[in-house]
Design a protein around this motif. Structure first.
Motif, short mmCIF file in Angstrom:
data_model
loop_
_atom_site.label_atom_id
_atom_site.label_comp_id
_atom_site.label_asym_id
_atom_site.label_seq_id
_atom_site.Cartn_x
_atom_site.Cartn_y
_atom_site.Cartn_z
N LEU A 390 -36.21 -28.03 31.41
CA LEU A 390 -37.05 -28.46 30.08
C LEU A 390 -37.07 -27.02 29.32
N ILE A 391 -36.56 -27.25 27.88
CA ILE A 391 -36.78 -26.43 26.79
C ILE A 391 -37.61 -26.81 26.00
N VAL A 392 -38.67 -25.95 25.31
CA VAL A 392 -39.46 -26.34 24.31
C VAL A 392 -39.48 -25.18 23.31
N HIS A 393 -39.38 -25.74 21.96
CA HIS A 393 -39.21 -24.87 20.79
C HIS A 393 -40.11 -25.21 19.65
N TRP A 394 -40.99 -24.43 19.32
CA TRP A 394 -41.89 -24.85 18.26
C TRP A 394 -42.47 -23.37 17.47
N PRO A 395 -41.41 -23.11 16.60
CA PRO A 395 -41.97 -21.63 15.75
C PRO A 395 -43.38 -21.47 15.33
N GLU A 396 -43.87 -22.65 14.83
CA GLU A 396 -45.33 -22.58 14.31
C GLU A 396 -46.22 -22.74 15.34
N GLY A 397 -45.97 -23.18 16.67
CA GLY A 397 -46.74 -23.22 17.88
C GLY A 397 -46.68 -22.41 18.94
N ILE A 398 -45.37 -21.63 19.10
CA ILE A 398 -45.16 -20.80 20.34
C ILE A 398 -44.82 -19.40 19.92
N ALA A 399 -45.90 -18.53 20.30
CA ALA A 399 -45.65 -17.10 19.91
C ALA A 399 -44.90 -16.49 21.15
N ASP A 400 -44.95 -16.98 22.44
CA ASP A 400 -44.49 -16.22 23.52
C ASP A 400 -42.94 -16.61 23.78
N ARG A 401 -41.97 -16.09 22.92
CA ARG A 401 -40.87 -16.65 22.75
C ARG A 401 -39.94 -16.14 23.82
N GLY A 402 -39.07 -17.09 24.29
CA GLY A 402 -38.24 -16.41 25.20
C GLY A 402 -38.70 -16.46 26.80
N ALA A 403 -39.97 -16.99 26.93
CA ALA A 403 -40.75 -16.73 28.08
C ALA A 403 -40.40 -17.88 29.03
N LEU A 404 -40.59 -17.65 30.33
CA LEU A 404 -40.47 -18.87 31.30
C LEU A 404 -41.69 -19.39 31.94
N ARG A 405 -41.79 -20.70 31.89
CA ARG A 405 -43.24 -21.15 32.72
C ARG A 405 -42.86 -21.52 33.76
N HIS A 406 -43.71 -21.53 34.86
CA HIS A 406 -43.69 -22.01 36.14
C HIS A 406 -44.50 -22.95 36.78
N THR A 407 -45.52 -23.29 35.90
CA THR A 407 -46.26 -24.32 36.28
C THR A 407 -45.59 -25.43 36.27
N PRO A 408 -45.96 -26.26 37.52
CA PRO A 408 -45.10 -27.66 37.66
C PRO A 408 -45.50 -28.64 36.58
N GLY A 409 -44.76 -29.40 36.09
CA GLY A 409 -44.97 -30.53 35.00
C GLY A 409 -43.95 -31.58 35.32
N HIS A 410 -44.33 -32.48 34.74
CA HIS A 410 -43.34 -33.91 35.00
C HIS A 410 -43.30 -34.78 33.66
N VAL A 411 -42.38 -35.74 33.60
CA VAL A 411 -42.12 -36.54 32.23
C VAL A 411 -43.26 -37.31 31.98
N ILE A 412 -44.14 -37.44 32.78
CA ILE A 412 -45.52 -38.14 32.46
C ILE A 412 -46.13 -37.51 31.55
N ASP A 413 -46.07 -36.23 31.60
CA ASP A 413 -46.88 -35.18 30.86
C ASP A 413 -46.40 -35.10 29.21
N ILE A 414 -45.16 -35.64 28.90
CA ILE A 414 -44.65 -35.38 27.46
C ILE A 414 -45.62 -36.23 26.62
N ALA A 415 -45.78 -37.61 27.00
CA ALA A 415 -46.59 -38.42 26.09
C ALA A 415 -47.99 -37.82 25.81
N ALA A 416 -48.65 -37.42 26.93
CA ALA A 416 -50.06 -36.64 26.52
C ALA A 416 -50.04 -35.52 25.70
N THR A 417 -48.66 -34.74 25.80
CA THR A 417 -48.54 -33.55 24.83
C THR A 417 -48.43 -34.01 23.61
N LEU A 418 -47.62 -34.97 23.37
CA LEU A 418 -47.48 -35.31 21.82
C LEU A 418 -48.42 -36.09 21.19
#
Length: 529
Positions: A390-418
């Motif tokens: 999963l790659i997430v890119h959003w210049p206006e909303g992500i400052a920690d660029r190029g970082a890795l995130r290790h917290t488990p997530g799932h496709v059920i989380d995409i709708a909640a995020t959006l």
């Protein structure tokens, strides 16, 4: 109120609405088909994916993100925020379900949920959900239903209207056509709806079988895979460590595990070059090595082309001065596939690999490479079948660029995020009052820093394959008759050391939780509309 005052009031309301809508980010949701965990350059691959690599360098990569292990369940979960079983998009005993299941009325797709916030929604590519795109709230759609013909589809639709079949011998190529439609939709959006945010769902059919690719793309990789799958897998694993992915062991190759479904006649059609087990490369004949290397070259070419076409879509967004304000998400619907079959127009053994007259599948040897460093493949719910980049890119909303995130997530989380990004309540009026609470969590907190999400568990079920993860503990079973296994993913994400006998209390507790969730989701699926 005078006519002038009424007009002034209406104008102010419209201006306020436009400002509110403009403050919401545009969304580009990109899904590949049968792409493995390590198939991108930024995830360990040798395949050229410069546009995706750039998005990763300017955004985030999630190292423990999950899908459902199969195409249609993932797509239903992705666009509703529910597990596929809850919405009848995977098998539930006693109710029409699975790939032909119809969602309950209380489970609308994202376009209907985003519409109150002013979003215009566009779909380009694969569907594999019940109903049709415009009927589900999309404003424009190109639906490429014919999965078996990248060069000459017989069944495809524009705005829910069937298009003529594409004959062989034209310049049509599915991945390019999907991007062409997305670009055309975005151009129209910029012209006709410049003040509204857009939701573009870009669903590539590649690199799903058949392995069909453009000759110029195949040429880049023609000799790249002659060294064999063990060597390529080792190189990918080493690159993942260099990229900073979590330290895990490289899983053992399951030499006797072949495709999930047997198609013996396909093996006869494909000839002596095909093998349906991940045998040692040195044990293959020269003919088999050449055949297998050619297959992987086509797979790589298909992924290379995804990146090229995505680059054109990104250029369109830049031309709209919208790139900084667009949230981009890229992921896959399941792990790479070990399947081997022949469908559609069949396979001509004399045809060039990757051409319209060929029908090749990746198979378990290269699927094991694509899913590096994990075990198993699409349809299984071991990590190789359900782990997605999963790659997430959003210049206006992500400052920690190029970082890795290790917290488990799932496709059920995409709708909640959006929906949170669109400032829509978790249970908007477009959901029925009787709708179960969606099980997904918003990923927005992770855009700032890696942190735990408040959830009870993650759950899987597909064709008898079962799994559940709670914290770092995961139970998994292969097939209805398969015994439950238990792993601590904190130090064994490759699922090499079964703890079932050593931690029976944990196993019993997690199995009971899996069964409880299974009953809950099945009951919800059986509820009347």
């Amino acid at each position: 109120m005078s006519l002038l005052l009424r007009w002034t009031f209406c104008l102010l309301v419209c201006l306020v609405a436009q400002v509110a809508f403009a403050a919401r980010p545009n969304i580009l949701l990109v899904m590949a088909d049968d792409l493995g965990y390590s198939d991108l350059g930024c995830c360990g691959s040798e395949i050229a994916t410069p546009h995706l690599d750039a998005l990763a360098a300017g955004g985030l990569r999630f190292t423990q993100f999950y899908n459902t292990g199969r195409c249609w369940p993932t797509r239903g979960s992705l666009l509703t925020g529910y597990y596929a079983q809850q919405i009848r998009r995977d098998q539930v005993p006693g109710v029409p379900s699975g790939s032909r299941g119809t969602r309950p009325a209380w489970a609308p797709l994202l376009p209907a949920l985003l519409q109150p916030a002013g979003y215009r929604s566009y779909h380009s590519g694969k569907w594999h959900i019940d109903s049709m795109p415009l009927a589900c709230g999309f404003d424009r759609s190109y639906y490429l239903k014919d999965q078996g013909r990248f060069f000459n589809p017989l069944v495809h639709y524009e705005d829910d209207v069937k298009l003529p079949a594409v004959p062989k011998g034209t310049s049509f190529y599915g991945t390019t056509a999907i991007a062409d439609h997305a670009i055309a939709s975005l151009k129209q959006h910029a012209k006709e709806h410049p003040d509204a945010p857009f939701f573009q769902y870009l669903a590539f059919t590649a690199p799903h079988f058949p392995l069909h690719a453009l000759p110029e793309d195949i040429a880049k990789y023609r000799d790249r895979y002659r060294s064999g799958w063990e060597q390529i897998r080792a190189e990918r694993f080493a690159k993942q460590q260099q990229l900073g992915f979590p330290a895990v062991a490289l899983s053992d190759v399951e030499r006797t595990l072949g495709p999930p479904y047997p198609f013996p006649k396909a093996m006869e059609t494909l000839g002596d070059g095909e093998v349906n087990l991940p045998l040692a490369w040195e044990a293959l004949t020269d003919e088999q090595r050449a055949f297998q290397a050619n297959k992987m070259a086509v797979h790589a070419a298909m992924i290379d082309r995804i990146d090229q076409e995505l680059g054109r879509v990104l250029d369109q967004i830049r031309s709209m001065d919208a790139f900084e304000a667009t949230l981009i998400l890229f992921l896959s619907d399941n792990g790479a596939s070990a399947e081997i079959m022949v469908r559609a127009d069949g396979h001509d053994p004399q045809a060039d690999p990757g051409s319209a007259d060929s029908y090749l599948c990746l198979g378990p040897g290269w699927s094991t490479v694509s899913n590096t460093p994990f075990r198993r493949h699409k349809t299984w719910v071991h990590e190789g079948g359900i782990a997605t980049p999963l790659i997430v890119h959003w210049p206006e909303g992500i400052a920690d660029r190029g970082a890795l995130r290790h917290t488990p997530g799932h496709v059920i989380d995409i709708a909640a995020t959006l929906l949170e990004l669109a400032e829509i309540e978790p249970s908007p009026t477009s959901r029925a009052a009787s709708a179960p609470t969606p099980p997904g969590n918003s990923l927005l907190p992770l855009f700032s820093q890696d942190q735990s999400l408040d959830r009870e568990c993650l759950w899987w079920s597909h064709e008898g394959n079962r799994g559940l993860r709670q914290g770092d503990l995961k139970i998994v079973a292969a097939g209805k008759a398969g015994a439950w296994e238990l792993y601590n993913l904190a130090d064994d994400r490759s699922e090499q050391h079964d703890l079932a006998d050593r931690q029976p209390a944990d196993l019993k507790r997690l199995v009971a939780l899996w069964e409880s969730k299974n009953r809950e989701f099945s009951d919800q699926a059986r509820q009347p509309q």
